[in-house]
Structures are given as C-alpha cells and as structure tokens.
Design an enzyme around this catalytic site. Structure first.
Site, PDB file in Angstrom:
ATOM      1  N   LYS A 309       3.284 109.039   1.796  1.00 56.40           N
ATOM      2  CA  LYS A 309       3.655 107.665   1.438  1.00 56.40           C
ATOM      3  C   LYS A 309       3.375 106.653   2.567  1.00 56.40           C
ATOM      4  CE  LYS A 309       7.221 108.352  -2.060  1.00 56.40           C
ATOM      5  NZ  LYS A 309       8.573 108.020  -2.474  1.00 56.40           N
ATOM      6  N   ASP A 346       9.364 102.111  -5.734  1.00 58.02           N
ATOM      7  CA  ASP A 346      10.696 102.698  -5.528  1.00 58.02           C
ATOM      8  C   ASP A 346      11.787 101.615  -5.542  1.00 58.02           C
ATOM      9  OD1 ASP A 346       9.978 105.343  -5.460  1.00 58.02           O
ATOM     10  OD2 ASP A 346       9.746 105.427  -3.286  1.00 58.02           O
ATOM     11  N   ALA A 370      17.872 106.231   6.069  1.00 62.61           N
ATOM     12  CA  ALA A 370      17.028 105.136   6.554  1.00 62.61           C
ATOM     13  C   ALA A 370      15.559 105.537   6.479  1.00 62.61           C
ATOM     14  CB  ALA A 370      17.419 104.773   7.981  1.00 62.61           C
TER      15      ALA A 370
HETATM   16  P1  NAP Z   1      12.754 110.656   4.139  1.00 58.99           P
HETATM   17  O1  NAP Z   1      11.826 109.508   4.376  1.00 58.99           O
HETATM   18  O2  NAP Z   1      12.446 111.964   4.722  1.00 58.99           O
HETATM   19  O3  NAP Z   1      14.207 110.200   4.664  1.00 58.99           O
HETATM   20  C1  NAP Z   1      15.281 111.081   4.630  1.00 58.99           C
HETATM   21  C2  NAP Z   1      16.541 110.364   5.133  1.00 58.99           C
HETATM   22  O4  NAP Z   1      17.632 111.251   4.899  1.00 58.99           O
HETATM   23  C3  NAP Z   1      16.495 110.040   6.609  1.00 58.99           C
HETATM   24  O5  NAP Z   1      17.174 108.848   6.818  1.00 58.99           O
HETATM   25  C4  NAP Z   1      17.248 111.232   7.221  1.00 58.99           C
HETATM   26  O6  NAP Z   1      17.963 110.884   8.385  1.00 58.99           O
HETATM   27  C5  NAP Z   1      18.258 111.539   6.143  1.00 58.99           C
HETATM   28  N1  NAP Z   1      18.628 112.944   6.177  1.00 58.99           N
HETATM   29  C6  NAP Z   1      17.811 114.004   6.019  1.00 58.99           C
HETATM   30  N2  NAP Z   1      18.503 115.149   6.125  1.00 58.99           N
HETATM   31  C7  NAP Z   1      19.782 114.812   6.353  1.00 58.99           C
HETATM   32  C8  NAP Z   1      20.984 115.544   6.543  1.00 58.99           C
HETATM   33  N3  NAP Z   1      20.988 116.884   6.501  1.00 58.99           N
HETATM   34  N4  NAP Z   1      22.131 114.883   6.736  1.00 58.99           N
HETATM   35  C9  NAP Z   1      22.134 113.528   6.764  1.00 58.99           C
HETATM   36  N5  NAP Z   1      21.040 112.771   6.598  1.00 58.99           N
HETATM   37  C10 NAP Z   1      19.879 113.408   6.384  1.00 58.99           C
HETATM   38  O7  NAP Z   1      12.947 110.910   2.578  1.00 58.99           O
HETATM   39  P2  NAP Z   1      12.859 109.826   1.401  1.00 58.99           P
HETATM   40  O8  NAP Z   1      11.482 109.779   0.874  1.00 58.99           O
HETATM   41  O9  NAP Z   1      13.467 108.560   1.856  1.00 58.99           O
HETATM   42  O10 NAP Z   1      13.742 110.530   0.273  1.00 58.99           O
HETATM   43  C11 NAP Z   1      15.134 110.607   0.382  1.00 58.99           C
HETATM   44  C12 NAP Z   1      15.727 111.190  -0.889  1.00 58.99           C
HETATM   45  O11 NAP Z   1      15.502 110.316  -1.990  1.00 58.99           O
HETATM   46  C13 NAP Z   1      15.119 112.535  -1.287  1.00 58.99           C
HETATM   47  O12 NAP Z   1      16.137 113.358  -1.767  1.00 58.99           O
HETATM   48  C14 NAP Z   1      14.179 112.173  -2.402  1.00 58.99           C
HETATM   49  O13 NAP Z   1      14.003 113.232  -3.319  1.00 58.99           O
HETATM   50  C15 NAP Z   1      14.921 111.028  -3.065  1.00 58.99           C
HETATM   51  N6  NAP Z   1      14.021 110.146  -3.815  1.00 58.99           N
HETATM   52  C16 NAP Z   1      14.234 110.048  -5.152  1.00 58.99           C
HETATM   53  C17 NAP Z   1      13.429 109.221  -5.892  1.00 58.99           C
HETATM   54  C18 NAP Z   1      13.664 109.114  -7.382  1.00 58.99           C
HETATM   55  O14 NAP Z   1      12.767 108.652  -8.072  1.00 58.99           O
HETATM   56  N7  NAP Z   1      14.830 109.463  -7.876  1.00 58.99           N
HETATM   57  C19 NAP Z   1      12.388 108.491  -5.287  1.00 58.99           C
HETATM   58  C20 NAP Z   1      12.203 108.610  -3.905  1.00 58.99           C
HETATM   59  C21 NAP Z   1      13.039 109.447  -3.171  1.00 58.99           C
HETATM   60  P3  NAP Z   1      17.336 110.980   9.858  1.00 58.99           P
HETATM   61  O15 NAP Z   1      16.749 109.649  10.139  1.00 58.99           O
HETATM   62  O16 NAP Z   1      18.503 111.322  10.696  1.00 58.99           O
HETATM   63  O17 NAP Z   1      16.314 112.092   9.826  1.00 58.99           O
END
Ligand code: NAP
Length: 521
Positions: A309, A346, A370
């Site tokens: 992305k 998104d 974040a």
């Molecule tokens: P990302 O860019 O990898 O960001 C993950 C975030 O979650 C970071 O802020 C990370 O914090 C935090 N995190 C990860 N593991 C953690 C833990 N064990 N405890 C606390 N915080 C944690 O991922 P993303 O693309 O933003 O996606 C995030 C979530 O949204 C995923 O579950 C994804 O499947 C979901 N999502 C859903 C949709 C939908 O259409 N429903 C669309 C997009 C995303 P740090 O900064 O500390 O690493």
C-alpha cells in the site's frame, strides 16, 4: 504444421467444446463414473484421468456405458505416465492400449504426452487419431519457459490440439503464456495455462488469449494440478464463458492474496451491474513483477493490499490529495494512456458506515493504531469535522499522525475515565483469534465500537463492547464500503452495496464453518 484431422469428430470438435473441462479422478472405476454422473448436469466436458486408477482398463466398460447414455458429453481420456508427471506406472505399449480402448469406449479426445508420443512410431500415433481427436501435451513442472521451442518439437507430431502447460513462479509467467497463445493460437488449436498458485490467472485469461479451453477441478479437494480452480468458480465467480477480448481486467494485488475476499465481492458487483469485467487475485511476490504485468496484460484497475500500500506510491503517475496525505494507496486505475492513478478508499470505508449512524461533525472518536488503516480513518474523520484521538502501542507514529492530521493523543491510563461516541480498532489485535482484545472491558466507554477486523466475524473486543452496551459496527462494513468506492472509481456506476454485503457475509460464514469442521473434535 497442423496435421489435417483424421476424423469427422476431430474436425468439428473445436466448435462444440465448452471453455471448461472438468478433470475427474478416483481410485476406483465405479467411483470415477459415479463422479462423472454427478457432474454431468452442469458439465458437458470431462476429462477421465485413467492414470489415477490402479487398473485403468477396468473402468472402460463403465465409461462406454456412460458415454452411450450421455451423448451430449465430450470426454478426454488421459493415462499420463509417471515419467511425465502422471500416475500410470505401466509401459508405453500399455498406455497406448488403454488410450485405444478409451477411444473405442466413446472418448472423443485422447491425451498423450510429448514424451510418450516421441517414442511412438508415426503409425501408432496415427492409429490413436482414427476415431478420436488427439491432444499432444507437454507439462513443465518447474517453470514457464522455452514455449516456442517446445511447440516446434510438438508440431512435428501430427495432432489435433497442442497442450502446453508451464508452472508460474512469477505473475509475469502468465503474461509469457498469454503472449505465446496470442502468437500461435491462430495457427494451431492450442491449450495453454500455467500451473501453481501464481498461475491461476492464466486459467482464465488463457482462454481470452487463444487457449481453446482450460481445465478445472471437481472440488477444492480434487485438484489434478497445483493452482487448479473449480469449474463452479470459473463459471459462476469469474464468468469464464462470457469472457472476450473486450473484458476488462481488475484484480487485488498483494502477498499473500489467496484468502482475499475481494474476488468474491468484486466479481459479484461486476455481474450484478452487467459490467464486462473480471476481477482476479494477483499473487505478486515483488512490486516489479506486478507492475510489469499491469503494463502488459493490461489491467484496468487494482486493489492494493499488504505489503504494497505504501511502496506502490512512487510508481504512480498521480494520486489524489487524500492518498498523498494518508501516505498509502489501496486503489489504482490504469488510464488509456497507460498512466497509473492512485486513490485510497479506506477512508470512505470508515466514514460511510459511521455517517449512516451518527453525525460525524464534532463526534468524539478514538482510533486505536497508527498504521495505514488508522491513518485513513484519522484523515477521513478529521475532514468531516470529528474530534479525533489516537492511541497506539508505539508513541512515535501516533505523535506523527496526530501532528499531521491535527488530532489528539489519548493515553491508555486515562481510558477508563474517557467517554467517546465511537472507538475504532485499527490494529490487527483479535484477527483470526477471539481471545485477544486491544482494550479491557472497563476501557470501552462509547456508543459505538467499530472493529476493522472482519475475520472472525465477532472479535473479543466486539463481545466486550456489547457487554458494555455499545453498538458494534463490524469490519465487514468497512470492507464492503471501501470495495464499493473502488467499484465506483473504476466503472463510474453506483456500487450494488446490498449484494456485495450479502455475498461477502455468505463467503465469511462458509469460511468459518469450514474452519470449525476442520478443527479436531
Ligand atoms: P499496519 O499498517 O501494519 O498497522 C498496524 C497498527 O496496529 C500499528 O499502529 C501497530 O502499532 C498496531 N499493532 C500491531 N500489532 C499490535 C499489537 N499486538 N498490540 C497493539 N498494537 C498493535 O496495518 P493496517 O493496514 O493499518 O491494518 C490494521 C488492521 O485493520 C488490520 O487488522 C487490517 O486487517 C484491518 N483493515 C481492515 C480493513 C477492512 O476493510 N475492514 C481495511 C484495512 C485494514 P505499532 O506502531 O506499535 O507497530
């Protein structure tokens, strides 16, 4: 040289062949024919994989009866030897004998590998073509290469169809196969595809490029080649029978993508709105591979998922201001001039479900996380006038985002006392597992809890929130709304949101049921 077909059948066969041939296997002759009986209502083109039987000749009387009873069926008999990747351990003479008898049993097509045919005398190959059409086949189980030299070797042996199968180790291998089919499809009756998970798209786009037909499995558990999809999927999800040169190609690109629900939802939307398009899963192990494919296939629109992305941004010719601010792109449009334009839907996926329930302006909203999805939520909500708070495991990205979007930072220690209109989980905590939650029960003080996770359907956080009296917004709504916005960007038509939600809910339920059934009791 395409050899002049010997028989009447061979001459007219290409005209009556459906695009999908279903490979039927069993280790027992009656099981094989029972399976064919079960399939025949929806599938008129079958391949009997005789090599899966310990004694193939025992099945032939049953196949004969089957073919007499179902004259509308076209059948291929295949008895591939182990040396060529099949299961038949017998001699070449035994293979020829079985194929000859399969022809006498009514199979209109016989498949013989190049390796076997090359060892035969010309009269032996000619004899196989007396009553049936002959498919000369070649399978490369490692790569998709040397297609033209292989075809050169093959056409020295007269046959009615030349089947060239490679293995895709990159997405671009599919393009190589398609270019080959486009170049030689007018000269020879070709069947071409790539095996392997990365080659799935060649099974669909191959027929668009010139493959006379393609192969499919009876069910996900009965694949005769790696990457094979089911006939039902090819017909119902991807509408292979309607595919033509004008069919626009869309897809979801990422690594991995095998479990993405995007093909289900997008193909349903394309079908519902009568758009001549197909949406594929593109397993790209590198961005370079993906971009080469986008240029050459050409692909009209892409959904971009993890891990590309952010990385894709520098390859785009332009992005909307939203995408630039968020710093991540989940939607690409390829314009007629080949330029790539990036969008981020998104934010719409977060804003739309909320605005159906509350007034976003001035609403107090806590975003957990974040990362990319959190950034889309924060910018989207700030644009609508919400008062946004950010809480993240690591301080630095949260502070950066808060600064860029003019949002506030929330401290975990204060959560018990803070009340929000909405809490949004944009972390993966709780994904695929119902025991973890990013918040404790007493930290959930909100009217709405929006969990971006959609698999499982109900996370632990959702359960806790319900217990606290909050209304839950499931991640599936975000998934459908971001997909709906993509559909609108690509087609200019309003998305059939209700249908999209229905099919994706059904797919999720089926997935959950399959997972439960697979669990040890
Ligand atoms: P990302 O860019 O990898 O960001 C993950 C975030 O979650 C970071 O802020 C990370 O914090 C935090 N995190 C990860 N593991 C953690 C833990 N064990 N405890 C606390 N915080 C944690 O991922 P993303 O693309 O933003 O996606 C995030 C979530 O949204 C995923 O579950 C994804 O499947 C979901 N999502 C859903 C949709 C939908 O259409 N429903 C669309 C997009 C995303 P740090 O900064 O500390 O690493």
């Amino acid at each position: 040289m395409t050899a002049a077909p010997n028989s009447y059948i061979a001459r007219f066969l290409p005209l009556r062949l459906p695009r999908v041939c279903v490979a039927v296997t069993d280790s027992d002759p009656s099981g094989l024919v029972d399976k064919a009986e079960a399939l025949v209502r929806d599938n008129t083109f079958l391949e009997f994989r005789l090599d899966y039987l310990p004694r193939p000749s025992l099945a032939l009387p049953r196949i004969k009866r089957f073919m007499e009873y179902h004259p509308h069926v076209t059948a291929i008999a295949t008895c591939r030897r182990t040396a060529s990747g099949g299961k038949f351990k017998g001699s070449l003479a035994a293979q020829l004998d079985i194929l000859g008898k399969a022809s006498a049993s009514g199979c209109q097509l016989l498949d013989i590998e190049l390796q076997s045919a090359a060892k035969c005398k010309p009269e032996q190959v000619k004899r196989l073509r007396t009553r049936s059409a002959l498919i000369l086949s070649y399978h490369d189980f490692r790569a998709t290469k040397n297609l033209e030299p292989t075809l050169d070797r093959m056409v020295k042996i007269p046959a009615d169809f030349y089947k060239v199968v490679g293995t895709a180790t990159t997405l671009y291998d599919n393009v190589t196969m398609m270019k080959f089919l486009e170049k030689f499809g007018d000269r020879y009756s070709l069947v071409g595809l790539c095996m392997g998970e990365q080659g799935i798209i060649s099974r669909l786009l191959g027929v668009r490029a010139g493959s006379v037909f393609t192969f499919a499995a009876v069910s996900p558990d009965e694949k005769t080649a790696p990457g094979q999809t089911t006939a039902q999927e090819l017909r119902n999800t991807y509408r292979i029978e309607q595919m033509d040169a004008a069919t626009r190609i869309y897809g979801v690109a990422g690594d991995p993508v095998a479990h993405s629900l995007s093909p289900v939802i997008m193909n349903a939307a394309l079908r519902r709105e009568n758009v001549n398009g197909v949406y594929l899963a593109l397993h790209a192990k590198t961005l370079k591979d993906l971009l080469a494919c986008v240029r050459d296939i050409p692909i009209h629109g892409l959904s971009i998922t993890m891990p590309y992305k952010e990385a894709i941004l520098k390859y785009l010719d332009n992005t909307d201001s939203h995408t630039t601010k968020i710093g991540a792109c989940n939607t690409v449009v390829r314009a007629q001039d080949g330029k790539l334009y990036g969008f981020n839907t998104d934010a719409a996926g977060v804003v739309r479900p909320l605005e159906q329930r509350i007034t976003i302006e001035k609403a107090r909203i806590l975003v957990l996380g974040a990362g990319g999805a959190a950034r889309a939520a924060v910018f989207g909500l700030k644009e609508r006038g919400a008062e946004v708070y950010i809480l993240n495991r690591t301080a630095a990205p949260a502070q950066k985002l808060a600064h860029q979007a003019r949002a506030r930072i929330a401290k975990r220690a204060d959560l018990k006392k803070l009340v929000f209109d909405v809490i949004i989980n944009a972390t993966p905590v709780g994904m695929g597992n119902t025991r973890e939650s990013p918040l404790n029960e007493n930290e959930i003080n909100a009217r709405y809890l929006f969990d971006m996770i959609y698999d499982p359907e109900e996370t632990r956080l959702m359960k806790l929130a319900k217990g606290r009296g909050a209304e839950v917004i499931p991640g599936i709504e975000m998934f459908v709304h971001q997909a709906a916005r993509q559909f609108e960007i690509w087609t200019g038509k309003p998305a059939p949101w209700d249908d999209m939600l229905r099919v994706v809910m059904l797919a999720l339920q089926e997935r959950t049921a399959a997972r439960q059934a697979a669990r040890p009791t």
